[in-house]
Each structure stands twice: as C-alpha cells, then as structure tokens.
Design an enzyme around this catalytic site. Structure first.
Site, PDB file in Angstrom:
ATOM      1  N   LYS A  39      15.243  29.733  50.581  1.00  0.00           N
ATOM      2  CA  LYS A  39      15.644  28.316  50.529  1.00  0.00           C
ATOM      3  C   LYS A  39      17.135  28.209  50.184  1.00  0.00           C
ATOM      4  CE  LYS A  39      14.050  28.145  45.739  1.00  0.00           C
ATOM      5  NZ  LYS A  39      12.871  27.867  44.904  1.00  0.00           N
ATOM      6  N   TYR A  72      47.117  21.717  35.448  1.00  0.00           N
ATOM      7  CA  TYR A  72      46.767  20.338  35.064  1.00  0.00           C
ATOM      8  C   TYR A  72      46.430  20.230  33.581  1.00  0.00           C
ATOM      9  CZ  TYR A  72      46.367  18.935  39.965  1.00  0.00           C
ATOM     10  OH  TYR A  72      46.624  18.642  41.264  1.00  0.00           O
TER      11      TYR A  72
HETATM   12  C1  LIG Z   1      12.365  29.095  44.433  1.00  0.00           C
HETATM   13  C2  LIG Z   1      10.935  29.375  44.338  1.00  0.00           C
HETATM   14  C3  LIG Z   1      10.471  30.693  44.258  1.00  0.00           C
HETATM   15  C4  LIG Z   1      11.393  31.876  44.126  1.00  0.00           C
HETATM   16  O1  LIG Z   1      11.805  31.994  42.795  1.00  0.00           O
HETATM   17  P1  LIG Z   1      12.716  33.215  42.332  1.00  0.00           P
HETATM   18  O2  LIG Z   1      12.771  33.076  40.866  1.00  0.00           O
HETATM   19  O3  LIG Z   1      14.042  33.033  42.981  1.00  0.00           O
HETATM   20  O4  LIG Z   1      12.051  34.456  42.790  1.00  0.00           O
HETATM   21  C5  LIG Z   1       9.110  30.907  44.283  1.00  0.00           C
HETATM   22  N1  LIG Z   1       8.248  29.867  44.371  1.00  0.00           N
HETATM   23  C6  LIG Z   1       8.658  28.599  44.433  1.00  0.00           C
HETATM   24  C7  LIG Z   1       7.649  27.503  44.517  1.00  0.00           C
HETATM   25  C8  LIG Z   1      10.005  28.296  44.411  1.00  0.00           C
HETATM   26  O5  LIG Z   1      10.413  27.024  44.458  1.00  0.00           O
END
Ligand SMILES: *Cc1c(COP(=O)(O)O)cnc(C)c1O
Length: 386
Positions: A44, A267
């Site tokens: 994702k 800045y």
């Molecule tokens: C993002 C996510 C994961 C992966 O989590 P990590 O800690 O990056 O391995 C697994 N399950 C769900 C539902 C997520 O949203």
C-alpha cells in the site's frame, strides 16, 4: 521511466531502491514461515514510498500468494502494469468501488456488516471473492463479536459469495513485551470457531503483520500480511530483526560557504555559528519529505562521517556543518537515509527525532524525489518529470 544516464540531467537528489535487497527480504521472510504459510506482500501507499509497481514485479509466486493495497486505485494500477498475482484491497471501499473491484477481479477485504451487505447483494448475481475482517481488539476495522450473527446471515444469503479468507489485525505486535497480541489471537480463534460452527468457513486465514511475523507468532498454514519488514526497517522495537534496507536517499553538496563565528544560518536565524565554520548547502528540503522538524537535529553522512544539520530545513534546501570535514567538496555524495561506507542513518533514527515511526519516514519521501531502481548493473529511474 528512463535509464541511469539521465541521472546527470536532474537534480542530484534521489532515492536509490535496491531491488535485489527487496527480493532477498521476500525470501528471508518467507523462509521464516512455518510449513504451508505464504506471504501477502503489503504494498500500500506505493510500497511505503518505495514504488509498488516496480517492486510487485519482484514478488515471486513461489513466496507471495497475494499483494495487498489499501486503495482500489493502488490495486488497479498494479493490474495495469501487468501484475498477475491475486490482489487484495484492504479498504474501506464505498459501494461504487466495491462494484469496480468485483468487476476487475480484485479481492475485497470486508471490514464490517454494512460493507458485506453491499457485497452480498452483488453476490446474488455473480461470483464475488472476499476476505472477511474480524475485529479482535483493535477497535478500528473488522466485524466484532456482536456483528457475527448478521455476518452469518449475509453470507448465507449470497449464494455466489466466496469467503477466500478470514483475517484480523494486531494493534501492538511490534512491541516485543506485549501480551495483547496473544489475547487478540485467542479472540480471533474463538470468532473463527463460531463462524465455522455456523457454516461460515474459509480455506485461509491471516493475522500476522511484520511485527508478529518477525516475532514468530505465525500459525502453520496461515498467510501473513507483511509490509515494513520487506523494506528492511525494524519490525519489532529494540530487537534485531532488521532485514536489508531497500531505500537509500541521497543528495550531493551543491555549494560550500565559509562563515565567521557568530553568523546566523537560514530562516529564523535558528542556528548561529560558534566558530569559523564551513556550511554546505544541500539541494533537498521539506518539499521532498525531509521533515522540517529535523532542523538543527538530524545528521547526514558525507565521506562516511556524520555531520549535523544546522538551521531550519527549508522547502528546497538543507544546510549542514562540515567544519570538521575539511576535505568536503561540492559534488560530494550526502546520504540522508541509508548507508555510506561504515555509517548508517536508519529510518528509526529519523523517526525518533521527529516523534513518528519509520513507516511515516518512508511514506514522507515525496513524489518530487525520483526513485532509481537498481538491480545488479542496471538502473531505471522513475521520476514525475520524465
Ligand atoms: C499495513 C497493514 C499491514 C502491514 O503491516 P506491517 O507492519 O507494515 O507489516 C498488514 N495488515 C493490515 C490490515 C495493514 O493495514
């Protein structure tokens, strides 16, 4: 996409993505799994800023059963780029998106009875595959214990609904001392049992994220949903579980300036020299995702040595103090995140300095920063400008 020779034509700030390291991390996670278990690679948010389309191609079906994204758009983009592995969208999705996902053959994570109702209506007329999410204690997405009767009723009403898997998500698996993950697991097992007794079963289950997977809390035969560990960040706090870092964010010294003692830099005059100083200007800033809270706090690597960021991080510029590095010259490589010679700046180091987690450090590296995919001798650039 263009090739490495084009790097000379762009600002020297980019993120190197080590494709081989990613592939080896997939294999390493896979090799830790019990018999019959496989990976759902969580890509994702553009693979946590690393580039989902590019890395998905290196998810071998020998190790990876599915790829998960949050958004429907993310999954559709992977399909368009020719990824043929099954895709799971974690959602949540609205009704129109559920329809689109079904039409594109993308598996939907169903976070509650309301969403299941939409899916079940469609599944009276056509085949629909879902993974049912149960809330075992996180209090966010997933059907609760109280939702189960409704869930059962809906699954029974939809003759062409296929429940491909039932899953849950852990709230605290990255804490090596946490007892809550065990409680969540037990609650999940109980809910799965109740569903099964009511005739709602699934061939697959998944619960473990990176933290739980690296802690070894994986049931034989279950899938695991792993994101962070695949990118070589620490998935378990203060434990040595880091795989190979995949991202290396680098720039170069653009210019150098000698300043007398007592001179302000940047800045707000937030830094003032206390000795005759050499200040290097780097062509990177908060518009690239180098957090402004790193002002006067972060360190970067030049010639393998750590030097301090001084003054405020600007939109497009960062200043560092190279007084103690008399050889430093314009054009020297500067590493913001990752390794150079024997030095390393980890995402956790930056995260602690700005009060966040490594996930957000990765996701913050903005689209203005080209990603350079290195695999053996080859290099391919993805830039929003080409
Ligand atoms: C993002 C996510 C994961 C992966 O989590 P990590 O800690 O990056 O391995 C697994 N399950 C769900 C539902 C997520 O949203």
């Amino acid at each position: 996409m263009s090739t490495a020779s084009d790097l000379r034509r762009i600002r020297p700030t980019w993120a190197d993505i080590d494709v081989g390291a990613f592939r080896r991390n997939v294999e390493a996670v896979s090799s830790r799994l019990p018999a019959g278990s496989r990976l759902i690679a969580v890509l994702k948010a553009d693979a946590y800023g690393h580039g989902a389309a590019e890395l998905a191609r290196h998810c071998s079906p020998d190790h990876v059963a599915m790829i998960a994204t949050s958004l429907l758009e993310e999954a559709q983009q992977l399909r368009r780029t020719g990824i043929t592995l099954p895709l799971l969208v974690l959602g949540p999705l609205g009704e129109a998106q559920v329809r689109e996902a079904v039409e594109s053959g993308i598996v939907i994570g169903v976070p509650g009875p309301e969403e299941l109702e939409i899916v079940a209506r469609m599944a009276r007329e056509r085949d629909v595959e879902v993974h049912l999410k149960l809330d075992s204690g996180m209090g966010r997405m997933g059907s609760t214990e109280a939702d189960l009767p409704r869930l059962i009723e809906l699954v029974r009403s939809a003759s062409r609904l296929r429940v491909g898997a039932i899953y849950t998500h852990f709230a605290n698996a990255g804490d090596p001392h946490d007892p809550f993950t065990g409680e969540q697991s037990a609650r999940f097992d109980g809910m799965v049992q109740s569903l099964r007794e009511a005739g709602v079963g699934a061939p697959l289950h998944h619960r473990a994220n990176s933290g739980a997977t690296m802690r070894g809390l994986v049931k034989a035969g279950e899938l695991v949903r792993v994101g962070l560990a695949l990118f070589g960040a620490e998935a378990v706090d203060s434990a040595v579980t880091r795989l190979e870092p995949v991202m290396r964010w680098r720039t170069e010294i653009a210019r150098l300036k000698e300043l007398p003692s007592g001179h302000a830099v940047g800045y707000g005059m937030a830094f003032r020299t206390t000795r005759p100083s050499r200040i290097a200007t780097l062509p990177v800033g908060y518009a690239d995702g180098y957090d402004r809270q790193l002002s006067n706090k972060a360190e970067v690597l030049i010639r393998g040595r750590r030097v301090r960021v001084v003054g405020r991080v600007s939109m497009d510029l960062v200043t560092v103090d190279v007084t103690d590095l008399p050889d430093a010259a314009a054009g020297d490589e500067v590493v913001l995140l990752g390794s150079q010679q024997h030095g390393t700046i980890t995402p956790e180091e930056l995260a602690v300095k700005i009060g966040t987690i490594s996930y957000e450090v990765f996701c913050s590296v903005s689209a203005r920063v080209p990603r350079v995919y290195r695999d053996g001798e080859g290099a391919v650039i993805r830039s929003r400008f080409t």
